[in-house]
Design a protein around this motif. Structure first.
Motif, mmCIF file in Angstrom:
data_model
loop_
_atom_site.group_PDB
_atom_site.id
_atom_site.type_symbol
_atom_site.label_atom_id
_atom_site.label_comp_id
_atom_site.label_asym_id
_atom_site.label_seq_id
_atom_site.Cartn_x
_atom_site.Cartn_y
_atom_site.Cartn_z
ATOM 1 N N CYS A 3 -10.847 -1.161 -1.356
ATOM 2 C CA CYS A 3 -9.440 -1.537 -1.451
ATOM 3 C C CYS A 3 -8.544 -0.397 -1.003
ATOM 4 O O CYS A 3 -8.893 0.788 -1.109
ATOM 5 C CB CYS A 3 -9.091 -1.911 -2.891
ATOM 6 N N SER A 4 -7.360 -0.774 -0.534
ATOM 7 C CA SER A 4 -6.337 0.233 -0.252
ATOM 8 C C SER A 4 -5.748 0.713 -1.573
ATOM 9 O O SER A 4 -5.986 0.138 -2.638
ATOM 10 C CB SER A 4 -5.245 -0.365 0.633
ATOM 11 N N ASN A 5 -4.943 1.756 -1.474
ATOM 12 C CA ASN A 5 -4.255 2.272 -2.652
ATOM 13 C C ASN A 5 -2.885 1.584 -2.726
ATOM 14 O O ASN A 5 -2.042 1.756 -1.843
ATOM 15 C CB ASN A 5 -4.098 3.791 -2.546
ATOM 16 N N TYR A 6 -2.670 0.768 -3.771
ATOM 17 C CA TYR A 6 -1.479 -0.071 -3.873
ATOM 18 C C TYR A 6 -0.470 0.497 -4.869
ATOM 19 O O TYR A 6 -0.842 1.170 -5.837
ATOM 20 C CB TYR A 6 -1.858 -1.483 -4.322
ATOM 21 N N THR A 36 -9.478 10.496 1.284
ATOM 22 C CA THR A 36 -9.431 9.030 1.355
ATOM 23 C C THR A 36 -10.549 8.456 2.204
ATOM 24 O O THR A 36 -10.575 7.255 2.452
ATOM 25 C CB THR A 36 -8.075 8.579 1.924
ATOM 26 N N THR A 86 -2.719 -6.831 4.623
ATOM 27 C CA THR A 86 -3.871 -5.914 4.653
ATOM 28 C C THR A 86 -5.181 -6.623 4.960
ATOM 29 O O THR A 86 -6.174 -5.985 5.305
ATOM 30 C CB THR A 86 -4.016 -5.196 3.296
ATOM 31 N N GLU A 139 -6.961 -7.925 2.713
ATOM 32 C CA GLU A 139 -7.812 -7.711 1.549
ATOM 33 C C GLU A 139 -7.566 -8.802 0.518
ATOM 34 O O GLU A 139 -6.465 -9.368 0.421
ATOM 35 C CB GLU A 139 -7.538 -6.331 0.936
ATOM 36 N N THR A 188 0.849 -1.191 0.000
ATOM 37 C CA THR A 188 0.000 0.000 0.000
ATOM 38 C C THR A 188 0.881 1.236 0.000
ATOM 39 O O THR A 188 2.102 1.155 0.222
ATOM 40 C CB THR A 188 -0.927 0.034 1.231
#
Length: 1190
Positions: free
Chosen positions: A144-147, A591, A119, A121, A110
């Motif tokens: 989702c996270s920012n990858y 975010t 994570t 996820e 991330t």
């Protein structure tokens, strides 16, 4: 971290995604390109399988670390929308040379440096495809996270030979090609190594030809590449076109179609990217890009010798069609030719026109210009056009064609009656009144001397005007008063006029001026507001709709777009433009999910909520914004009626058939999103709007409410989307029902929650110079406004809520105001009506203590049904400047309702042309203590009434010069002062009267024995023929026993130095030959030139009151800028003056005059009462404003 350390199990998803890409890319391609794709697919599967071995790690451990290295980290997507997609193809699009051809592994983390496997996820990865995380797979209320990702690649210059062993190839498949086409035969093999990857393709293909077809010649020639099998384009197999498409506002254009010769090539992916192999970069290939809600874009692939070309495309929002110029009404004779033109704009442009005559379609008339030859009487009537295209339809305003016989009079030679008011000492025994009929000619269009040229607009406009004038002498008390009377009308060139819009821009909440703001029209800055918020705009010729936007430099107020009404016949119209103060910004995180509540009425629930999902903010160039956002959302709450005047535009939209239709608002909001660090403006996508359904009191509106955005160029609202009803729980509170819609915040920042309303009527209103309500004393240029209130009867609602605000400008026959109405429930809709002239509020007719239908202008019983109430009906302390009515639609079965003042929507023409005897509502100016008389009658509200004559007060119709002289009087009483203006040096006018001006002085509240007055006089200068100057002979005569004490030394010196010098032997008055120069306050003379007479007088009078050459005041400063000083005796001037003289309409007997005296006495007593409590102003004689404003 190698790939195998987290979940890559969703192979079916990867396969579907890849096969979909192959399908898209395969449309319109050569078979050789398909072969390349097949080989790529084989390699992809092999590479992916080599890195999966149950749940055990292999990956990089199988390779020598000295031969491989990790790339830098890449982050080309964000988790907004469907999820986070870090595709290898997209990374190569931006960083073409930084990723090797065949990555061996992939690692993800991330942007907060958390490894993907930690994570919690669900994610997917493949070194040959990239990395992806789907929001829908992460469970409720989670995204989702920012990858960011990196790839393991061989070091530069290293040759790695660690690979598994392949099995034998299978046999070639049969050729599937059809006649004249190229097919692909396939064979396959399997990797027999369990731990090492096999390098090379798993599937191979080779071209094969189908059976021969009947040959046809192909005339296409290619500058580059070869002709395809369909012989419709050139193909370059070695070239690949990469591209990205952005929507309006820079947002990603997912699903945009890329076409060539109307054949679909591909669709853009969720990042707005596309890839098309085989396109020739020859500078001749044209691609078409289409996306719903956007204008079609055509782009030429540029000439290039590279193997890869890149296009970055920006789409424009579709803009509804709007009319730039309507067809113009014309008058022609039998046998002549004429043309009507219709100019329409929009994005894209219209592709079809139709013309209608008296609502009947004209066959085979499909151009923007309609030409009619060999005219005959049957072609007279109304003409209008409709234009249509991909962006909708629009209908023009109708134009009237008047067809005359060859010898028929173009204008009625007999003038209409027009009564002017005479001075107080000119009572006419023959008519028992103070009025005299001088006649007038209606300024209507006539045929004139025109050729048969085909043109949209006539080079010379012809109007009916005074053909012959006759000079008559009116007998007054002790003197003869000359006047010019119209005896014959004829067709002549129209007077050239200019339309002016002026006024002030102020804060809606406090009246604070908007200082030095910019004014834009069609995206071009046309002016600025002054220190006191003042502005002046000259309306460009042929303008149909004046749409201007006020932009505050200091960012304290919301950018405000207004449709300003103006007088199409010329002259000035005053507008007070109210701007909403910007809501203080709140800081939110880009975010996180953010909810903003909108509602400005204290003690009541918010009307609207705006929900912004995480990662929804974009920069204007389309890049995703991360960080804190300063969000300012300013809401115009319709539950507060005081906000109505601040409503933007005029709440109209264009319907599907091209008609301009009204909207009823449930709230407007203006958004301003900016980055916290650098204050850069931001756009937002995927925003949800929630309207509390409990605030919609009319149940029939629930299914029709839509979300609209304002087009600042046209001032029209355009639909953004519909609202759907849905029940939601707000925390632990009760379940509530909302109307929910989606929107994107791009280049437009003003939105509206509105309902199209079809129950419409018109209300007839007239404005007058005084309470006598004479037809000849109607005032043009008055801005009449109507606030449509939310229905009350039968609905549980806040009675202060409003739904629509409209303004119109009165002409010579009043004005027709649009309003919502209802036929079944007479009290369902109500409205407030008010009138303003140059910043002065006009008075409505009283409704208490008893309704007087004759004064109000509406007969009973219709008046009772309309429930007319002036604003002070229940509280006499309130202003008298507005009235309220129930807008009851007239019943077709009731005769007395068929003659106004309310007209059905389809009867607009009947309303506009209604005779004076038809019912109407009335406003009047509060009579001031001044009187104007012109020898040649001229209506300052109608520049078209100007007549060529040497004795005209205003010699030049396009240039009006107003002159005032300031006089101070020492007297315990207020004194009437007259200026008598005669020809002085011009041989055509010497000794002849131009006109009279009478004005009552204003007492100085600090010095009870001092008063002052600003008296208008006719300026010296050229007469109408522009051949010779006339120095006007001006006599300033205080009425009563007065003696001249002093003349301004500078003025006296000027007059002595500019001969001839007028004889000044009579100390009871002052005589001068008026100066030619615009002197100034040091001389006690105030001169202003403007394109509108009323504006020129207003500015000059303000300077005279202030005693300065550049300031303005509504309070008389009796010791500043004085020209003359008189001392007057104790005897008050005769109150039987022009200001309080009894004035009666023509035909009334003397007995009625006595009642007029009583009315004037009451008005004088009321004015004197006001004077005792505040400083009095002749420009506002009732003393309503106690402090100076501008």
């Amino acid at each position: 971290m190698p790939l195998s350390s987290y979940d890559v199990s969703d192979r079916s998803y990867q396969r579907r995604k890849f096969e979909g890409q192959v399908l898209q890319l395969g449309v319109g391609m050569s078979l050789r390109l398909v072969l390349i794709i097949v080989r790529l697919a084989a390699f992809t599967v092999t590479a992916r399988e080599s890195w999966r071995k149950g749940n055990k790690e292999s990956g990089p451990a199988a390779f020598h670390s000295d031969d491989y290295e990790w790339t830098t980290w890449f982050n080309v997507d964000h988790p907004g929308g469907h999820g986070d997609y870090e595709q290898l193809e997209a990374i190569r699009f931006y960083y073409r040379a930084r990723v090797c051809e065949t990555p061996r592994a992939i690692e993800a983390r991330t942007t907060e440096w958390v490894p993907a496997r930690e994570t919690g996820e669900k994610v997917h990865a493949d070194p040959t495809l990239g990395f992806w995380c789907l929001n829908e797979e992460q469970g409720p209320e989670r995204n989702c996270s920012n990858y960011a990702v990196r790839f393991l690649c061989p070091k530069a210059g290293q040759s790695v030979h660690i690979e598994g062993t392949w099995g034998p190839w299978s046999d070639w498949s049969s050729c599937p090609a059809l006649c004249g086409q190229v097919g692909v035969q396939l064979r396959t093999r399997s990797c027999q190594s369990a731990s090492l990857p096999c390098t090379g393709p798993k599937v191979e293909g080779k071209e094969c030809m189908g059976p021969e077809c009947t040959k046809t010649e192909c005339s296409l020639q290619c500058l580059m590449g070869r002709i395809n099998a369909e012989c419709d384009t050139c193909m370059c197999e070695e070239h690949t076109l990469l591209g990205s498409v952005r929507r309006a506002g820079g947002l990603i254009a997912e699903g945009a179609a890329i076409l060539r010769y109307n054949k679909l090539l591909t669709l853009t992916d969720h990042n707005g990217h596309f890839r098309i192999p085989g396109i020739c970069p020859d500078g001749n290939t044209t691609l078409t890009v289409t996306l719903q809600g956007h204008a079609t874009l055509k782009v030429v692939v540029p000439n290039s010798a590279e193997r890869i070309s890149v296009l970055s495309l920006q789409l424009k929002r579709t803009e509804r069609l709007y009319v730039l110029s309507n067809p113009e009404s014309k008058a022609r004779r039998v046998g002549q030719t004429t043309a009507f033109c219709c100019k329409v704009a929009g994005t894209p442009q219209p592709d079809k026109y139709q013309w209608f005559h008296n609502n009947s379609l004209l066959e085979r008339q499909t151009e923007s210009t309609l030409v009619l030859k060999e005219l005959h009487p049957g072609q007279a009537g109304e003409y209008y056009c409709t234009a249509s295209g991909p962006s909708g339809a629009i209908k023009s305003k109708p134009a009237t064609l008047k067809i005359l016989g060859k010898d028929e009079h173009s204008c009625n030679p007999h003038p209409e009656s027009h009564f002017i008011r005479l001075p107080h000492d000119c009572y006419q025994n023959g008519t028992d009144s103070f009025y005299y009929d001088v006649g007038k000619c209606p300024s209507s269009t006539c045929a004139g001397q025109l050729d048969n040229g085909i043109r949209c607009k006539d080079k010379v406009a012809y109007c009916c005007g005074a053909e012959k004038l006759e000079k008559r002498q009116i007998t007054c008390q002790g003197y003869e008063l000359p006047t010019m009377v119209v005896t014959e009308c004829g067709c002549q060139k129209c007077v050239d006029t200019k339309a002016i819009v002026y006024g002030r821009a102020i804060a809606a909440d406090s009246g604070e001026p908007v200082r030095f703001g910019h004014i834009f029209m069609n995206g071009v800055r046309i002016g600025r507001t002054g220190y006191k918020g003042t502005f002046s705009i000259q309306v460009p010729p042929d303008t149909e709709r004046l749409v201007v936007t006020f932009v505050d430099n200091m960012q304290k107020f919301v950018n405000t777009t207004k449709v300003l009404t103006f007088n199409t016949k010329g002259g000035s119209v005053y507008h007070e433009v109210k701007l909403l103060r910007k809501k203080a910004p709140v800081t939110i995180s880009s975010t996180e999910t953010n909810i903003l509540e909108l509602g400005e009425v204290e003690g009541q629930e918010a009307m609207v909520q705006i929900q912004i999902p995480p990662h929804s903010f974009y920069k204007e160039n389309g890049e995703v914004f991360t960080g804190n956002v300063n969000a300012s959302v300013t809401f115009l709450d319709p539950r507060d009626v005081s906000t109505a005047a601040a409503a933007q535009s005029d709440l109209n939209f264009i319907g599907d058939e091209g008609d301009t239709l009204p909207l009823r608002t449930y709230g407007m909001f203006s958004v301003d999103f900016r980055g916290q660090e650098n204050n850069e403006p931001l756009n937002a996508g995927e925003v949800k709007v929630f309207l509390d359904s409990a605030q919609v009191q009319m149940s029939e509106h629930l299914n029709d409410i839509k979300l609209w955005s304002l087009n600042p160029g046209t001032g029209l609202w355009e639909e953004e989307g519909s609202l759907q009803m849905e029940k939601k729980k707000r925390g632990k509170r009760e379940e509530r029902t909302f109307l929910i819609g989606n929107m994107e915040i791009r280049e437009r920042r003003l939105f509206n929650l509105d309902v199209p309303e079809n129950r419409r009527c018109y209300v007839k209103v007239r404005a007058f110079r005084s309470e006598r309500y004479m037809p000849s004393e109607q005032v043009g240029g008055v801005v009449v406004s109507l606030i449509n209130m939310e229905p009350t009867a039968g609905y549980s609602t806040n009675p202060r809520a409003w739904g629509r605000f409209d303004s119109v400008v009165t002409g010579s026959n009043g004005a027709c105001l649009p309003a919502f109405c209802d036929e079944l429930k007479t009290d369902a809709y109500s409205a407030y009506v008010m009138a303003n002239l140059g910043g002065e509020e006009l008075e409505a007719v009283p409704s208490a203590p008893k309704l007087n239908p004759n004064l109000i202008g509406v007969p009973q019983p219709y008046l009772g049904k309309l429930n007319y109430r002036r604003s002070d009906h229940e509280d006499s302390r309130l202003k008298k400047t507005a009235f309220s009515i129930n807008v009851a639609k007239p019943s077709a079965n009731t005769a007395e309702e068929g003659n106004g003042p309310v007209y059905a929507f389809e009867n607009l023409k009947e309303c506009e042309e209604a005779p004076f005897s038809a019912a109407h509502f009335r406003f009047s100016r509060v009579e001031g203590d001044r009187y104007d008389y012109n020898t040649v009658p001229f209506n300052e509200d109608d520049p078209m009434s100007w007549t060529e004559d040497y004795l005209n007060w205003w010699p030049k119709p396009m240039e009006y010069r107003a002159c005032y002289i300031k006089v101070k009087l020492s007297s315990p009483h207020e004194i009437n002062v007259r200026s008598r203006n005669m020809g002085g040096t011009h041989p055509k006018t010497v000794g002849q009267l131009y006109g009279l001006r009478d004005t009552r002085s204003i007492r100085d509240m600090d010095h009870t024995n001092v008063s002052a007055v600003c008296v208008e006089f006719k300026c010296s200068g050229m007469l109408y023929d522009q051949e010779r100057v006339d120095r006007t002979l001006v006599k300033v005569i205080p009425q009563g026993s007065c003696k001249r004490d002093h003349v301004n030394a500078k003025l006296q010196e000027y007059l002595v130095n500019h001969l001839p010098l007028a004889v000044n032997n009579d100390t009871n008055e002052f005589t001068m030959l008026a100066p030619l120069d615009p002197l100034g306050h040091n001389y006690g003379i105030y001169t202003v030139t403007d394109q509108d007479p009323r504006t020129a007088k207003e500015i000059a009078l303000g300077r005279c009151f202030d005693g300065s050459s550049d300031g303005t005041s509504r309070v008389m400063k009796s010791n500043e800028g004085i020209a003359l000083t008189f001392t007057c005796g104790d005897n008050e001037a005769n109150r039987q003056s022009v200001f309080q003289a009894l004035q009666s309409p023509q035909g009334q007997i003397r007995a009625n005059v006595v009642r007029g005296e009583s009315r004037q006495k009451r008005r004088r007593e009321r004015a004197n009462g006001l004077r005792s409590s505040r400083r009095r102003s002749a420009r506002n004689p009732t003393g309503k404003h106690s402090k100076a404003t501008s």
